[in-house]
Design a protein around this motif. Structure first.
Motif, PDB file in Angstrom:
ATOM      1  N   THR A 125       0.826  -1.212   0.000  1.00 27.67           N
ATOM      2  CA  THR A 125       0.000   0.000   0.000  1.00 27.67           C
ATOM      3  C   THR A 125       0.857   1.258   0.000  1.00 27.67           C
ATOM      4  OG1 THR A 125      -0.144  -0.153   2.420  1.00 27.67           O
ATOM      5  CG2 THR A 125      -1.941  -1.124   1.123  1.00 27.67           C
ATOM      6  N   GLN A 126       2.011   1.209   0.693  1.00 24.31           N
ATOM      7  CA  GLN A 126       2.900   2.371   0.676  1.00 24.31           C
ATOM      8  C   GLN A 126       3.444   2.621  -0.731  1.00 24.31           C
ATOM      9  OE1 GLN A 126       3.660   4.556   3.280  1.00 24.31           O
ATOM     10  NE2 GLN A 126       1.917   3.471   4.177  1.00 24.31           N
ATOM     11  N   LYS A 127       3.829   1.547  -1.416  1.00 20.58           N
ATOM     12  CA  LYS A 127       4.331   1.710  -2.782  1.00 20.58           C
ATOM     13  C   LYS A 127       3.226   2.198  -3.720  1.00 20.58           C
ATOM     14  CE  LYS A 127       8.182  -1.564  -2.587  1.00 20.58           C
ATOM     15  NZ  LYS A 127       9.193  -0.530  -2.901  1.00 20.58           N
ATOM     16  N   VAL A 128       2.024   1.653  -3.539  1.00 26.02           N
ATOM     17  CA  VAL A 128       0.905   2.116  -4.361  1.00 26.02           C
ATOM     18  C   VAL A 128       0.617   3.586  -4.079  1.00 26.02           C
ATOM     19  CG1 VAL A 128      -1.583   1.874  -4.712  1.00 26.02           C
ATOM     20  CG2 VAL A 128      -0.136  -0.156  -4.657  1.00 26.02           C
ATOM     21  N   ASN A 129       0.723   3.968  -2.791  1.00 22.84           N
ATOM     22  CA  ASN A 129       0.496   5.366  -2.432  1.00 22.84           C
ATOM     23  C   ASN A 129       1.511   6.292  -3.102  1.00 22.84           C
ATOM     24  OD1 ASN A 129      -0.808   7.466  -0.947  1.00 22.84           O
ATOM     25  ND2 ASN A 129       0.871   7.444   0.498  1.00 22.84           N
ATOM     26  N   ARG A 130       2.729   5.755  -3.340  1.00 21.60           N
ATOM     27  CA  ARG A 130       3.748   6.547  -4.029  1.00 21.60           C
ATOM     28  C   ARG A 130       3.636   6.437  -5.548  1.00 21.60           C
ATOM     29  NH1 ARG A 130       6.949   4.568   0.377  1.00 21.60           N
ATOM     30  NH2 ARG A 130       7.687   2.839  -0.908  1.00 21.60           N
ATOM     31  N   GLY A 131       2.649   5.711  -6.036  1.00 24.90           N
ATOM     32  CA  GLY A 131       2.424   5.623  -7.471  1.00 24.90           C
ATOM     33  C   GLY A 131       3.076   4.442  -8.149  1.00 24.90           C
ATOM     34  N   ASP A 132       3.659   3.508  -7.370  1.00 23.53           N
ATOM     35  CA  ASP A 132       4.303   2.337  -7.960  1.00 23.53           C
ATOM     36  C   ASP A 132       3.289   1.196  -8.017  1.00 23.53           C
ATOM     37  OD1 ASP A 132       5.941   0.383  -8.894  1.00 23.53           O
ATOM     38  OD2 ASP A 132       7.179   0.189  -7.085  1.00 23.53           O
ATOM     39  N   PHE A 133       2.538   1.130  -9.105  1.00 28.97           N
ATOM     40  CA  PHE A 133       1.530   0.084  -9.251  1.00 28.97           C
ATOM     41  C   PHE A 133       2.099  -1.200  -9.845  1.00 28.97           C
ATOM     42  CE2 PHE A 133      -0.829   4.038  -9.217  1.00 28.97           C
ATOM     43  CZ  PHE A 133      -1.852   3.746  -8.333  1.00 28.97           C
ATOM     44  N   SER A 134       3.383  -1.216 -10.126  1.00 22.39           N
ATOM     45  CA  SER A 134       4.009  -2.433 -10.642  1.00 22.39           C
ATOM     46  C   SER A 134       4.435  -3.376  -9.525  1.00 22.39           C
ATOM     47  CB  SER A 134       5.231  -2.077 -11.497  1.00 22.39           C
ATOM     48  OG  SER A 134       6.213  -1.404 -10.714  1.00 22.39           O
ATOM     49  N   HIS A 135       4.354  -2.928  -8.259  1.00 26.17           N
ATOM     50  CA  HIS A 135       4.778  -3.775  -7.139  1.00 26.17           C
ATOM     51  C   HIS A 135       3.796  -4.933  -6.961  1.00 26.17           C
ATOM     52  CE1 HIS A 135       6.525  -4.873  -3.285  1.00 26.17           C
ATOM     53  NE2 HIS A 135       5.302  -4.895  -2.781  1.00 26.17           N
ATOM     54  N   ARG A 136       4.331  -6.117  -6.718  1.00 24.85           N
ATOM     55  CA  ARG A 136       3.520  -7.303  -6.482  1.00 24.85           C
ATOM     56  C   ARG A 136       3.941  -7.954  -5.165  1.00 24.85           C
ATOM     57  NH1 ARG A 136       1.453  -4.874  -9.765  1.00 24.85           N
ATOM     58  NH2 ARG A 136       0.761  -5.478 -11.862  1.00 24.85           N
ATOM     59  N   ILE A 137       2.964  -8.441  -4.414  1.00 24.84           N
ATOM     60  CA  ILE A 137       3.230  -9.091  -3.127  1.00 24.84           C
ATOM     61  C   ILE A 137       3.588 -10.547  -3.372  1.00 24.84           C
ATOM     62  CG2 ILE A 137       2.201  -9.776  -0.934  1.00 24.84           C
ATOM     63  CD1 ILE A 137       0.456  -7.333  -1.070  1.00 24.84           C
ATOM     64  N   PRO A 138       4.676 -11.038  -2.734  1.00 21.95           N
ATOM     65  CA  PRO A 138       4.989 -12.468  -2.873  1.00 21.95           C
ATOM     66  C   PRO A 138       3.862 -13.321  -2.306  1.00 21.95           C
ATOM     67  CG  PRO A 138       6.853 -11.244  -1.950  1.00 21.95           C
ATOM     68  CD  PRO A 138       5.685 -10.315  -1.950  1.00 21.95           C
ATOM     69  N   ILE A 139       3.501 -14.364  -3.017  1.00 26.25           N
ATOM     70  CA  ILE A 139       2.394 -15.238  -2.621  1.00 26.25           C
ATOM     71  C   ILE A 139       2.970 -16.591  -2.215  1.00 26.25           C
ATOM     72  CG2 ILE A 139       0.275 -16.378  -3.353  1.00 26.25           C
ATOM     73  CD1 ILE A 139      -0.123 -14.121  -5.348  1.00 26.25           C
ATOM     74  N   GLY A 140       2.591 -17.018  -1.016  1.00 24.50           N
ATOM     75  CA  GLY A 140       3.007 -18.329  -0.542  1.00 24.50           C
ATOM     76  C   GLY A 140       1.859 -19.007   0.176  1.00 24.50           C
ATOM     77  N   GLY A 141       1.606 -20.256  -0.123  1.00 27.90           N
ATOM     78  CA  GLY A 141       0.525 -20.977   0.530  1.00 27.90           C
ATOM     79  C   GLY A 141      -0.769 -20.889  -0.251  1.00 27.90           C
ATOM     80  N   HIS A 142      -1.808 -21.470   0.356  1.00 25.63           N
ATOM     81  CA  HIS A 142      -3.113 -21.524  -0.293  1.00 25.63           C
ATOM     82  C   HIS A 142      -4.216 -21.150   0.684  1.00 25.63           C
ATOM     83  CE1 HIS A 142      -1.251 -23.559  -3.749  1.00 25.63           C
ATOM     84  NE2 HIS A 142      -0.582 -24.280  -2.853  1.00 25.63           N
ATOM     85  N   ASP A 143      -3.895 -20.287   1.649  1.00 24.42           N
ATOM     86  CA  ASP A 143      -4.887 -19.899   2.634  1.00 24.42           C
ATOM     87  C   ASP A 143      -5.510 -18.564   2.241  1.00 24.42           C
ATOM     88  OD1 ASP A 143      -2.729 -18.318   2.989  1.00 24.42           O
ATOM     89  OD2 ASP A 143      -2.360 -18.865   5.081  1.00 24.42           O
ATOM     90  N   GLN A 144      -6.310 -18.011   3.159  1.00 26.27           N
ATOM     91  CA  GLN A 144      -7.008 -16.769   2.881  1.00 26.27           C
ATOM     92  C   GLN A 144      -6.037 -15.605   2.724  1.00 26.27           C
ATOM     93  OE1 GLN A 144      -9.790 -15.550   5.898  1.00 26.27           O
ATOM     94  NE2 GLN A 144     -11.054 -14.427   4.456  1.00 26.27           N
ATOM     95  N   LEU A 145      -4.925 -15.638   3.476  1.00 29.32           N
ATOM     96  CA  LEU A 145      -3.940 -14.576   3.345  1.00 29.32           C
ATOM     97  C   LEU A 145      -3.303 -14.591   1.954  1.00 29.32           C
ATOM     98  CD1 LEU A 145      -2.245 -14.788   6.848  1.00 29.32           C
ATOM     99  CD2 LEU A 145      -3.807 -13.020   6.017  1.00 29.32           C
ATOM    100  N   ALA A 146      -3.026 -15.798   1.453  1.00 26.90           N
ATOM    101  CA  ALA A 146      -2.495 -15.890   0.095  1.00 26.90           C
ATOM    102  C   ALA A 146      -3.509 -15.380  -0.921  1.00 26.90           C
ATOM    103  CB  ALA A 146      -2.104 -17.331  -0.213  1.00 26.90           C
ATOM    104  N   GLU A 147      -4.781 -15.699  -0.695  1.00 23.78           N
ATOM    105  CA  GLU A 147      -5.816 -15.199  -1.591  1.00 23.78           C
ATOM    106  C   GLU A 147      -5.926 -13.682  -1.511  1.00 23.78           C
ATOM    107  OE1 GLU A 147      -8.411 -15.505  -4.608  1.00 23.78           O
ATOM    108  OE2 GLU A 147      -7.245 -17.144  -3.711  1.00 23.78           O
ATOM    109  N   LEU A 148      -5.740 -13.154  -0.292  1.00 24.96           N
ATOM    110  CA  LEU A 148      -5.740 -11.699  -0.136  1.00 24.96           C
ATOM    111  C   LEU A 148      -4.582 -11.067  -0.911  1.00 24.96           C
ATOM    112  CD1 LEU A 148      -6.875  -9.166   1.239  1.00 24.96           C
ATOM    113  CD2 LEU A 148      -5.410  -9.667   3.199  1.00 24.96           C
ATOM    114  N   ALA A 149      -3.409 -11.719  -0.861  1.00 26.28           N
ATOM    115  CA  ALA A 149      -2.265 -11.209  -1.628  1.00 26.28           C
ATOM    116  C   ALA A 149      -2.562 -11.262  -3.127  1.00 26.28           C
ATOM    117  CB  ALA A 149      -1.016 -12.012  -1.296  1.00 26.28           C
ATOM    118  N   ARG A 150      -3.194 -12.361  -3.568  1.00 25.69           N
ATOM    119  CA  ARG A 150      -3.550 -12.436  -4.991  1.00 25.69           C
ATOM    120  C   ARG A 150      -4.533 -11.327  -5.364  1.00 25.69           C
ATOM    121  NH1 ARG A 150      -3.816 -17.958  -3.497  1.00 25.69           N
ATOM    122  NH2 ARG A 150      -2.097 -19.194  -4.386  1.00 25.69           N
ATOM    123  N   SER A 151      -5.507 -11.088  -4.496  1.00 28.62           N
ATOM    124  CA  SER A 151      -6.470 -10.022  -4.774  1.00 28.62           C
ATOM    125  C   SER A 151      -5.772  -8.669  -4.853  1.00 28.62           C
ATOM    126  CB  SER A 151      -7.551  -9.998  -3.686  1.00 28.62           C
ATOM    127  OG  SER A 151      -8.258 -11.218  -3.654  1.00 28.62           O
TER     128      SER A 151
END
Length: 689
Positions: A390-416
């Motif tokens: 969110t900090q990077k997005v706030n600075r205008g860097d929309f190319s940032h992606r969160i590393p995804i690990g696992g198959h739980d709700q948190l991983a789904e949140l990262a995918r979202s």
């Protein structure tokens, strides 16, 4: 900003400064009491206020520290895990440890004090037996009998001292002992007393006391009844005996062999009336007597426990009453051995059971700890990654992606989150592209605006005006005026297939082709010998325009086109209508539709075109228009229509071209009821003066 907020949390207000001042005054008052050796006036009220201030400051400090510490979600999860998992376990372990410590210590104290009470009872029984023997003997033989009896009793009671009084005669044992008669108020049958600075186990008996004890058979604890004067003064009896057994190091060590070190600890009251250890008395606990048993296992720690302080009465006049308590140094294994005796297997079983339960609890806690740490790390890492994202997005860097690990709700949140940033990035790119296109369209609109006539041409006998309102940024409709000479005028109107950029480009092509042919022709005309009027070959120009469009554009590109050539001297209009809506001629309030002379341009290379001519009379109004004027629909899907347009023209034919165009545009806008146009609206109005 975060640092400034933290400093703001720690800033002291007026109430906090007052609380700090109260605590400082309490500290200064305490130092003054210690230095002066006396109490400071009003100290209790100051102490109460200082305690309240300290509690207030502690609460404020804890709240500020908690806000600072718990700002991060990771710290919140750690604190939550500590309070849910670790703190209860520590409290249970502390409760078990403290409870076991108190239980074992109290059991050891009970064993020692019970044995001390039992021995006091035996000593009292010895005193009573002495009195019974003396009462049974003749008075002259009582003193000798007492010495003999006490000599035999000393074999059982090492260090025994005794004082016997009978009819005013006092006998001490052993001879030479400095024993004083007891004060009149010392009436306890047995007790621990202080004599010459040493502690003794004392038992008393008199003729009356012996008989009462014989009748009642009651035994009292030497620790439970120590207050002086507990039974009130008693009338001296005929025979009285007091026996003293010194509570030496050896004697105390023998109370419960194997239990541990037993000692009597003296206390005194300081200047403020508080109990404090009395360092002036010799403690009856030796480093060589009554040693603490060796540890039987790893956790067999030393336990120190004692009785509550009780009063030991002073025997002599110079001996004052003394607060003491019995303290025992022991270990759990020693208490187990004395409790279970020869049943060592029971003690071993209990020890093994406790160790097993402790080990199982430790294993469960370790598993819970590892699980909790793993879950906490997963949660906090995910939250931290989201925060960083969110900090990077706030600075205008929309190319940032969160590393995804696992198959739980948190991983789904990262995918979202990644999907959201990708969508936003795409929308931003689309927005940039749209802005670029809008910028290009604005440029195209400016360019197209330059293609339309800036001002209508001025003719001696004809007034003309054209307007094009684009439905989009640029228009696919076309109109043009070209003044070939002072008396010759070319006018055109067209409707290109398509809208937007493609229509505008085709419109620009038609204009360039039209003007190129006009200037190439150089105003050439065909004259008529009868009237000498100038007649331009409109059909030939439209035919050449059709051929050029067909050859230089794609098959789907075509346009309707009306082209006219006007001779102002003879008021003659020559025209060719290539598939365009027939213009309307209003003459003296009567409408007339002009002819159509051929097909649309740009679609068929074999198309043939004719031309027509019509003389214009004074007051005639010719109106040419595109389908954007007649085809707009209202909310009921009804078109504005050519008939409605002709009716309006009939009503307003006497007005100026500008007034006619404005009235038609307003009527069409009112018909649709919408501010935006459904199609490009273009009109050309020519009035014969």
């Amino acid at each position: 900003l975060e640092g400034e907020l933290r400093l703001e949390r720690w800033r002291l207000g007026r109430l906090e400064k007052a609380a700090v001042a109260l605590v400082a005054l309490e500290v200064l008052a305490s130092l003054a009491e210690r230095l002066a050796g006396r109490a400071v006036p009003g100290r209790e009220a100051l102490r109460l206020a200082a305690y309240a201030a300290a509690v207030y400051l502690l609460i404020k400090l804890l709240r500020a520290a908690a806000r600072t510490l718990l700002w991060r979600v990771r710290n919140r999860m750690i604190v939550l895990f500590l309070f849910i998992g670790v703190v209860p376990l520590l409290l249970v372990a502390a409760l078990v440890g403290v409870g076991g410590y108190i239980l074992i210590g109290q059991a050891a104290v009970y064993m020692a004090t019970t044995e001390l009470d039992r021995r006091a009872g035996r000593l009292e029984g010895t005193a009573k037996a002495l009195l019974w023997s003396m009462e049974a003997a003749e008075p002259a033989k009582r003193a000798a009998l007492a010495r003999t009896f006490l000599g035999r009793a000393a074999e059982t009671w090492p260090g025994l001292e005794a004082l016997v009084r009978e009819a005013g005669q006092t006998t001490v044992f052993p001879e030479g002992s400095e024993l004083e008669p007891p004060p009149a108020e010392r009436s306890a049958a047995r007790a621990i007393v202080k004599r010459n600075g040493e502690f003794y186990l004392m038992a008393r008996a008199s003729g009356a006391t012996a008989r009462i004890g014989e009748q009642a058979g009651a035994a009292r604890s030497v620790i439970a009844a120590q207050a002086p004067g507990s039974a009130g003064p008693e009338k001296p009896a005929a025979v009285e005996a007091a026996l003293f057994e010194p509570l030496s190091e050896t004697y105390l060590a023998g109370l419960a062999p194997g239990l541990g070190k037993v000692r009597i600890f003296p206390w005194r009251r300081d200047e403020l009336g508080r109990l404090a250890p009395d360092s002036g008395y010799r403690r009856l606990a030796s480093e060589t007597q009554g040693q603490v048993p060796a540890a039987a296992f790893r956790f067999d720690y030393e336990i120190v426990w004692g009785t509550s302080p009780f009063t030991v009465a002073g025997w002599g006049e110079q001996d004052r009453d003394q607060f003491v308590n019995v303290i025992i140094h022991t270990r759990p294994s020693a208490v187990y051995r004395l409790l279970f005796g020869p049943r060592a297997d029971v003690a071993s079983f209990i020890t093994v059971l406790l160790i097993g339960l402790s080990a199982a609890l430790l294993v469960v806690e370790m598993v819970s700890l590892v699980t909790g740490i793993s879950i906490t790390r997963t949660l906090t890492r995910s939250v931290h990654e989201l925060y960083v994202g969110t900090q990077k997005v706030n600075r205008g860097d929309f190319s940032h992606r969160i590393p995804i690990g696992g198959h739980d709700q948190l991983a789904e949140l990262a995918r979202s989150f990644n999907s959201m940033t990708a969508s936003i990035e795409g929308l931003i790119e689309e927005s940039k592209e749209r802005q670029r296109l809008e910028s290009e369209l604005a440029i195209a609109r400016e360019v197209q605006a330059q293609l339309f006539p800036k001002v209508p041409p001025q003719m001696r006998g004809l007034e003309v005006l054209g307007v094009c309102n684009a439905a989009r940024t640029v228009s696919g409709d076309y109109f043009d005026f070209v003044k070939l000479s002072e008396e010759r005028l070319a006018l055109a109107i067209g409707d290109v297939a398509g809208k937007g950029i493609s229509g505008a480009l085709l419109m620009a092509s038609i204009q360039s082709m039209l003007r190129s042919q006009l200037w190439t022709a150089g105003g050439a005309a065909e004259g008529s010998p009868e009237d000498g009027a100038w007649r331009f070959s409109t059909s030939g120009l439209v035919a050449r325009l059709n051929q050029q469009l067909y050859e230089n554009t794609s098959p789907e590109k075509f346009a309707t086109f009306f082209f006219g050539a006007y001779d102002d001297r003879h008021a003659l209009l020559t025209y060719t209508n290539a598939g365009h809506l027939p213009p309307v001629l209003i003459r003296k309030g009567e409408p007339r539709r002009l002819e159509v002379n051929g097909l649309i341009v740009g679609a068929f290379p074999f198309a043939k075109y004719e031309q027509s001519e019509i003389p214009l009379e004074a007051g005639d109004v010719m109106v040419a228009f595109t389908d954007g004027v007649t085809e707009p629909e209202n909310e009921f899907a009804e078109e504005f229509g050519e008939e409605r347009l002709i009716e309006m023209l009939v009503r307003s034919w006497r007005r100026t071209p500008l007034e006619i165009i404005d009235e038609v545009m307003r009527a069409v806008g009112h018909w649709t009821g919408k501010p935006e146009l459904q199609d490009d609206m273009t009109m050309v109005v020519a009035r014969r003066l």
